[in-house]
Design an enzyme around this catalytic site. Structure first.
Site, PDB file in Angstrom:
ATOM      1  N   HIS A   1      -3.713  -3.839   2.468  1.00 56.14           N
ATOM      2  CA  HIS A   1      -4.866  -3.489   3.214  1.00 56.14           C
ATOM      3  C   HIS A   1      -4.679  -3.797   4.575  1.00 56.14           C
ATOM      4  O   HIS A   1      -4.981  -2.695   5.544  1.00 56.14           O
ATOM      5  CB  HIS A   1      -6.088  -4.378   2.781  1.00 56.14           C
ATOM      6  CG  HIS A   1      -7.476  -3.810   3.439  1.00 56.14           C
ATOM      7  ND1 HIS A   1      -7.629  -2.464   3.327  1.00 56.14           N
ATOM      8  CD2 HIS A   1      -8.447  -4.327   4.245  1.00 56.14           C
ATOM      9  CE1 HIS A   1      -8.850  -2.150   4.196  1.00 56.14           C
ATOM     10  NE2 HIS A   1      -9.323  -3.524   4.623  1.00 56.14           N
TER      11      HIS A   1
ATOM     12  N   ASP B   1      -4.543   0.938  -2.948  1.00 56.27           N
ATOM     13  CA  ASP B   1      -4.382   2.177  -1.788  1.00 56.27           C
ATOM     14  C   ASP B   1      -3.134   3.047  -2.253  1.00 56.27           C
ATOM     15  O   ASP B   1      -2.028   3.266  -1.352  1.00 56.27           O
ATOM     16  CB  ASP B   1      -4.262   1.598  -0.434  1.00 56.27           C
ATOM     17  CG  ASP B   1      -5.436   1.449   0.211  1.00 56.27           C
ATOM     18  OD1 ASP B   1      -6.425   1.313  -0.410  1.00 56.27           O
ATOM     19  OD2 ASP B   1      -5.570   0.934   1.432  1.00 56.27           O
TER      20      ASP B   1
ATOM     21  N   HIS C   1       0.056   4.728  -0.394  1.00 58.63           N
ATOM     22  CA  HIS C   1      -0.602   5.650   0.460  1.00 58.63           C
ATOM     23  C   HIS C   1       0.292   7.240   0.260  1.00 58.63           C
ATOM     24  O   HIS C   1       0.697   7.713   1.427  1.00 58.63           O
ATOM     25  CB  HIS C   1      -0.635   5.178   1.907  1.00 58.63           C
ATOM     26  CG  HIS C   1      -1.779   4.585   2.378  1.00 58.63           C
ATOM     27  ND1 HIS C   1      -3.154   4.915   2.199  1.00 58.63           N
ATOM     28  CD2 HIS C   1      -1.798   3.411   2.920  1.00 58.63           C
ATOM     29  CE1 HIS C   1      -3.847   3.772   2.687  1.00 58.63           C
ATOM     30  NE2 HIS C   1      -3.241   2.732   2.884  1.00 58.63           N
TER      31      HIS C   1
ATOM     32  N   ASP D   1       0.863  -1.188  -0.155  1.00 55.56           N
ATOM     33  CA  ASP D   1      -0.072   0.043  -0.007  1.00 55.56           C
ATOM     34  C   ASP D   1       0.932   1.320  -0.146  1.00 55.56           C
ATOM     35  O   ASP D   1       1.503   1.583   0.896  1.00 55.56           O
ATOM     36  CB  ASP D   1      -0.827  -0.046   1.201  1.00 55.56           C
ATOM     37  CG  ASP D   1      -1.827  -0.988   1.264  1.00 55.56           C
ATOM     38  OD1 ASP D   1      -1.545  -2.122   0.792  1.00 55.56           O
ATOM     39  OD2 ASP D   1      -3.000  -1.054   1.876  1.00 55.56           O
TER      40      ASP D   1
ATOM     41  N   ASN E   1      -9.606   0.103  -1.308  1.00 54.46           N
ATOM     42  CA  ASN E   1     -10.834   0.678  -0.621  1.00 54.46           C
ATOM     43  C   ASN E   1     -10.592   2.120  -0.699  1.00 54.46           C
ATOM     44  O   ASN E   1     -11.431   2.781  -0.498  1.00 54.46           O
ATOM     45  CB  ASN E   1     -10.950   0.133   0.862  1.00 54.46           C
ATOM     46  CG  ASN E   1      -9.674   0.410   1.817  1.00 54.46           C
ATOM     47  OD1 ASN E   1      -8.670  -0.104   1.545  1.00 54.46           O
ATOM     48  ND2 ASN E   1      -9.988   1.165   2.860  1.00 54.46           N
ATOM     49  N   HIS E   2      -9.203   2.545  -0.555  1.00 52.59           N
ATOM     50  CA  HIS E   2      -9.277   4.183  -0.582  1.00 52.59           C
ATOM     51  C   HIS E   2      -9.401   4.698  -1.919  1.00 52.59           C
ATOM     52  O   HIS E   2      -9.953   5.881  -2.039  1.00 52.59           O
ATOM     53  CB  HIS E   2      -7.811   4.515  -0.210  1.00 52.59           C
ATOM     54  CG  HIS E   2      -7.704   4.383   1.414  1.00 52.59           C
ATOM     55  ND1 HIS E   2      -7.974   5.465   2.228  1.00 52.59           N
ATOM     56  CD2 HIS E   2      -7.319   3.330   2.037  1.00 52.59           C
ATOM     57  CE1 HIS E   2      -7.870   5.156   3.437  1.00 52.59           C
ATOM     58  NE2 HIS E   2      -7.555   3.754   3.600  1.00 52.59           N
TER      59      HIS E   2
END
Length: 260
Positions: A205, A70, A43, A41, A96-97
């Site tokens: 996740h 993500d 981010h 991820d 999901n983001h």
């Protein structure tokens, strides 16, 4: 926590504005010319990625980088992370983001609810800019399947309960889609859950301190956005892995390293 809602970001609109679905599963041939890597991820921690690509001598002409999703939220380089989608060597799945970003752009989630889970970087973005990003994200699949037989591996965001045939079929109902983007049952209850005949599958996740393999699924999100966390990249189907914190990467000049 918004795990009770799946916002169907994997959608796109044609020129007549008729709703069409992006493929949930995309297949890729095995990489006979180079190496395949999988990144955890992101981010918005692009400087850490710059360092890792430099560290492994990433060859954009032959190597590929797959992402467990993500790309955005929580870090400070989210727009740079989204720009990776235009790189010909970069292949992401829907996280999901990203799903949340789409939900905001499509009017199904209030901005302040997204900001509460890390979307605050977008407070200055216009609705038009957000919709432009969402349009691109709608093209992402839930799963990428690479290679066949012994050379096969899968990439998805959260978790999957089923075998390769179930994954390939791509007929995911709302509950399965929910689990693939938001689920943490496997990571939290591994001892009580059955394992399935999946090819090696890379997931993110659920943050872990070190890579964690449960059955065929390997969790590679090591919390890049957390001060004590790291961004981790693995070479698919090998034991090779590399990790770096954002702070350490920047201390070693990552901000000046160019992306391929």
């Amino acid at each position: 926590m918004f795990g009770a809602h799946t916002w169907r970001c994997g959608q796109r609109y044609d020129e007549t504005m008729t709703l069409t679905l992006a493929p949930d599963v995309q297949h890729h041939a095995a990489n006979a010319a180079g190496r395949d890597f999988v990144i955890g991820d992101l981010h918005g921690c692009v400087d850490a990625l710059r360092y890792l690509l430099h560290k492994v001598g990433f060859d954009a002409a032959h190597d590929r980088l797959f992402s467990v999703g993500d790309l955005v939220d929580r870090g400070d380089q989210c727009e740079e992370a989204l720009a990776l989608l235009d790189k010909p060597w970069f292949y992401a799945v829907l996280g999901n983001h990203e799903d949340s970003l789409c939900a905001v752009a499509e009017g199904r989630l209030a901005r302040h609810r997204w900001y509460a889970i890390g979307g605050g970087w977008a407070q200055g973005l216009s609705d038009h800019a957000l919709a432009t990003y969402a349009k691109r994200l709608r093209e992402l699949p839930l799963v990428r399947v690479v290679g066949e037989g012994e050379t096969r591996f899968n990439v998805l965001h959260a978790e999957f309960f089923g075998d390769d045939a179930d994954l390939d079929a791509g007929r995911f109902d709302a509950e399965v889609r929910e689990r693939m983007m938001w689920g943490r049952e496997l990571a939290f209850n591994a001892a009580r859950l059955p394992h399935y005949a999946l090819s090696p599958t890379y997931c993110g996740h659920t943050p872990v301190r070190e890579l964690r393999q449960i059955g065929s699924q390997t969790f590679i999100d090591t919390g890049a956005f957390i001060p004590e966390g790291r961004l981790t990249m693995v070479e698919a189907l090998t034991s090779r892995q590399w990790s770096i914190s954002v702070q350490a990467a920047r201390a070693m000049g990552a901000a000046e390293m160019t992306l391929p």
